[in-house]
Scaffold this active site. Structure first.
Site, PDB file in Angstrom:
ATOM      1  N   LYS A  72      13.798  -7.030  -5.230  1.00 34.45           N
ATOM      2  CA  LYS A  72      12.607  -7.614  -4.611  1.00 34.45           C
ATOM      3  C   LYS A  72      12.909  -8.442  -3.363  1.00 34.45           C
ATOM      4  O   LYS A  72      12.075  -8.542  -2.462  1.00 34.45           O
ATOM      5  CB  LYS A  72      11.845  -8.471  -5.621  1.00 34.45           C
ATOM      6  N   ASP A  84       1.724 -11.575   4.732  1.00 34.24           N
ATOM      7  CA  ASP A  84       1.836 -13.037   4.752  1.00 34.24           C
ATOM      8  C   ASP A  84       2.207 -13.626   3.396  1.00 34.24           C
ATOM      9  O   ASP A  84       3.110 -14.458   3.301  1.00 34.24           O
ATOM     10  CB  ASP A  84       0.522 -13.658   5.233  1.00 34.24           C
ATOM     11  N   ASN A  93       7.518  -6.466  -3.786  1.00 28.51           N
ATOM     12  CA  ASN A  93       7.604  -5.504  -4.893  1.00 28.51           C
ATOM     13  C   ASN A  93       6.810  -4.236  -4.628  1.00 28.51           C
ATOM     14  O   ASN A  93       6.747  -3.358  -5.475  1.00 28.51           O
ATOM     15  CB  ASN A  93       7.132  -6.146  -6.209  1.00 28.51           C
ATOM     16  N   ASP A 108       2.614  -8.993  -7.473  1.00 22.47           N
ATOM     17  CA  ASP A 108       2.775  -9.736  -8.728  1.00 22.47           C
ATOM     18  C   ASP A 108       1.659 -10.764  -8.892  1.00 22.47           C
ATOM     19  O   ASP A 108       0.901 -10.749  -9.865  1.00 22.47           O
ATOM     20  CB  ASP A 108       4.132 -10.448  -8.769  1.00 22.47           C
ATOM     21  N   ALA A 132       9.543 -21.155 -13.384  1.00 24.46           N
ATOM     22  CA  ALA A 132       9.680 -21.267 -11.931  1.00 24.46           C
ATOM     23  C   ALA A 132      10.452 -20.078 -11.367  1.00 24.46           C
ATOM     24  O   ALA A 132      11.072 -20.170 -10.316  1.00 24.46           O
ATOM     25  CB  ALA A 132      10.383 -22.576 -11.565  1.00 24.46           C
ATOM     26  N   GLY A 133      10.408 -18.948 -12.079  1.00 24.73           N
ATOM     27  CA  GLY A 133      11.063 -17.735 -11.615  1.00 24.73           C
ATOM     28  C   GLY A 133      10.185 -16.954 -10.657  1.00 24.73           C
ATOM     29  O   GLY A 133       9.210 -17.475 -10.106  1.00 24.73           O
ATOM     30  N   GLY A 134      10.510 -15.663 -10.486  1.00 21.82           N
ATOM     31  CA  GLY A 134       9.791 -14.846  -9.514  1.00 21.82           C
ATOM     32  C   GLY A 134       8.316 -14.699  -9.805  1.00 21.82           C
ATOM     33  O   GLY A 134       7.477 -14.795  -8.900  1.00 21.82           O
ATOM     34  N   ASN A 155       9.351 -26.603 -15.596  1.00 19.74           N
ATOM     35  CA  ASN A 155      10.573 -25.813 -15.747  1.00 19.74           C
ATOM     36  C   ASN A 155      11.717 -26.705 -16.236  1.00 19.74           C
ATOM     37  O   ASN A 155      11.742 -27.903 -15.949  1.00 19.74           O
ATOM     38  CB  ASN A 155      10.962 -25.177 -14.401  1.00 19.74           C
ATOM     39  N   ARG A 156      12.645 -26.097 -16.974  1.00 21.31           N
ATOM     40  CA  ARG A 156      13.799 -26.870 -17.455  1.00 21.31           C
ATOM     41  C   ARG A 156      14.619 -27.406 -16.292  1.00 21.31           C
ATOM     42  O   ARG A 156      15.077 -28.540 -16.314  1.00 21.31           O
ATOM     43  CB  ARG A 156      14.659 -25.998 -18.379  1.00 21.31           C
ATOM     44  N   GLN A 255      -1.704  -4.704 -10.763  1.00 14.42           N
ATOM     45  CA  GLN A 255      -0.618  -4.422  -9.822  1.00 14.42           C
ATOM     46  C   GLN A 255      -0.639  -2.950  -9.433  1.00 14.42           C
ATOM     47  O   GLN A 255      -0.461  -2.608  -8.262  1.00 14.42           O
ATOM     48  CB  GLN A 255       0.730  -4.768 -10.456  1.00 14.42           C
TER      49      GLN A 255
END
Length: 285
Positions: A72, A84, A93, A108, A132-134, A155-156, A255
């Site tokens: 990605k 944008d 993606n 996504d 807090a990932g993709g 998030n951890r 999607q």
């Protein structure tokens, strides 16, 4: 005989591994339903072969392709233009090929947003995002662009949460803050929407993100990005407590709808896609 065309429109996906990706079944079912002579080819492309795969798609005159992990971010260097929101998110993606030019987008967050709007309008709402990932990054940006009032990114690794929050603050009108995930998350009283954007629950119907279940209340919208199983432990618990729930199938379906519309300018039947996924994941009718 002279008027017949035996050349299919070519689309597909580049990822590795790819064997467990149901998008091919979902999209091809919708192609057949629409009477389109089009194919969606699920390709296992290793990281070191991405450049050749992109060049091959151009050479074979594909109209577009999806990129999943681990491509990605890496695919961006091969593109002529990036939309944008994808530029803000920093990941692509979905790639459209128009007159030899490659245009990257990110569906996504758009797919999730389209699904969410089926149950509530995020404009002016306060949202808690777990992860807090993709996926969280894309969803947070699209929520900010859609007019959400405030996002809390949990998030951890709080530094990663702050990166996402800063991205939202710097590129949208939405306020955003980071919160460390140090124990069961208490959903704030004023929150309108809770989103699990982690992989907790994927393939495991008993897994549950650390959330203070006593803070799940009637009127709260609880969404999960996990498509399999669609009704995760979190969603089952939230539904039992009176929350409005949203599973991950809608995000995956939308999607596909958005991607094909970018490639072909045609809106496919989301219901056909949804039913195909429900059959694959053995969701009761």
């Amino acid at each position: 005989m002279g008027d017949r065309n035996f050349r299919s429109i070519l689309t597909g996906s580049f990822s590795t591994p790819c064997a467990d990706n149901p998008t091919v079944a979902m999209v091809e079912a919708a192609y057949r339903h629409a009477g389109l002579d089009a194919r969606y080819i699920n390709c296992d492309v290793k990281a070191e072969h991405l450049a050749q795969a992109v060049a091959g798609a151009v050479a074979m005159e594909w109209v577009g392709f999806n990129c999943s992990l681990p491509h990605k971010v890496a695919v961006i260097e091969y593109l002529d233009e990036v939309a944008d929101s994808a530029r803000i998110i920093g990941a692509v993606n979905c790639v459209s090929i128009r007159d030899g030019r490659l245009v990257g987008d990110n569906t996504d967050g758009k797919g999730f947003l389209a699904s969410l709007k089926g149950v509530t309008d995020p404009s002016g709402r306060k949202v808690v995002v777990l992860g807090a990932g993709g996926a969280a990054r894309a969803i947070a940006v699209e929520l900010g662009l859609a007019g959400a009032a405030h996002l809390t990114i949990v998030n951890r690794d709080v530094a990663r949460a702050e990166n996402v929050a800063a991205l939202v603050r710097d590129n949208t009108p939405c306020a955003a803050e980071a919160m460390a995930w140090t124990g069961p998350v208490a959903v704030p009283e004023g929150a309108d929407i809770l989103i699990n954007a982690t992989s907790i629950g994927l393939g495991d119907g008993n897994a549950l993100p650390p959330v203070n279940l006593d803070t799940l209340r009637s009127g709260l919208v609880v969404a999960d990005v996990i498509p399999n199983p669609p009704m995760t432990h979190l969603l089952r618990t939230a539904k039992a407590r009176g929350c409005t729930v949203l599973d991950g199938l809608g995000m995956l379906v939308n999607q596909g709808v958005i991607g094909v519309e970018l490639w072909l300018g045609k809106k496919l039947d989301a219901g056909v896609m949804q039913r195909t996924l429900q059959e694959i994941f053995e969701v009761p009718a």
